[in-house]
Design an enzyme around this catalytic site. Sequence first.
Site, PDB file in Angstrom:
ATOM      1  CD  GLN A  10       3.451   5.732   2.621  1.00 30.25           C
ATOM      2  OE1 GLN A  10       2.437   5.212   2.155  1.00 30.25           O
ATOM      3  NE2 GLN A  10       4.439   5.036   3.126  1.00 30.25           N
ATOM      4  CG  HIS A  37      -0.525   1.162   7.269  1.00 32.00           C
ATOM      5  ND1 HIS A  37       0.449   0.701   8.118  1.00 32.00           N
ATOM      6  CD2 HIS A  37       0.104   2.005   6.403  1.00 32.00           C
ATOM      7  CE1 HIS A  37       1.610   1.248   7.791  1.00 32.00           C
ATOM      8  NE2 HIS A  37       1.429   2.039   6.745  1.00 32.00           N
ATOM      9  CD  GLU A  38      -1.091   2.439   2.791  1.00 37.49           C
ATOM     10  OE1 GLU A  38      -0.691   3.610   2.694  1.00 37.49           O
ATOM     11  OE2 GLU A  38      -0.330   1.480   3.032  1.00 37.49           O
ATOM     12  N   GLY A  92       0.826  -1.196   0.000  1.00 36.26           N
ATOM     13  CA  GLY A  92       0.000   0.000   0.000  1.00 36.26           C
ATOM     14  C   GLY A  92       0.858   1.241   0.000  1.00 36.26           C
ATOM     15  CG  HIS A 125       0.326   6.683   5.521  1.00 39.14           C
ATOM     16  ND1 HIS A 125       1.487   7.175   6.055  1.00 39.14           N
ATOM     17  CD2 HIS A 125       0.553   5.368   5.285  1.00 39.14           C
ATOM     18  CE1 HIS A 125       2.391   6.188   6.141  1.00 39.14           C
ATOM     19  NE2 HIS A 125       1.835   5.080   5.686  1.00 39.14           N
ATOM     20  CB  CYS A 132       5.203   2.043   7.253  1.00 38.37           C
ATOM     21  SG  CYS A 132       4.770   3.538   6.346  1.00 38.37           S
ATOM     22  CG  LEU A 133       6.561   0.895   1.201  1.00 35.50           C
ATOM     23  CD1 LEU A 133       5.944   1.244  -0.149  1.00 35.50           C
ATOM     24  CD2 LEU A 133       7.657  -0.149   1.022  1.00 35.50           C
TER      25      LEU A 133
END
Length: 155
Positions: free
Chosen positions: A51, A130-131, A46, A134, A88-89
Amino acid sequence: MAVYQIVQLGEDILRQKAQEVKKITPNIHKLLDNMAETMYEANGVGLAAPQIGISKRIVVIDIGEGLIELINPIIVEKSGEEIESEGCLSVPNVVGEVKRAKSVVIQALNRDGETVEYEAEGLLARAFQHEIDHLEGILFVDLATKLISKNEIKN
Ligand code: NI
């Protein structure tokens, strides 16, 4: 298409509330395409627009069941609880245990401006939460009960 650089923990944009998308333009389509390419390139499941340094309420997700594109997503229902490991990226090399709703119903616009609804549980429900976090400037490290560096796991 283009691969973006992924913004890392510590950058202000990750902490800002992202802006609602008012109009779905060709630029938004391009952004969706590039976000998906960036997510796949990084082997993520995701990615949210902040991000890649863009303060817009846009998310792409693929947990291995196909690409999902979400514009202005909201959670309309939550139920149950589940604690699972998450990463997480934008916070590379760290995983943590995060308690989240086990299942969710979310609504969003797709790239054609149509309202779409997804009902999900397990990993997909986790990815949605999660997304969408963000977009509110919330990172999983804020919620995690246990944070472990991946280097520690290897050792
Ligand atoms: Ni993330």
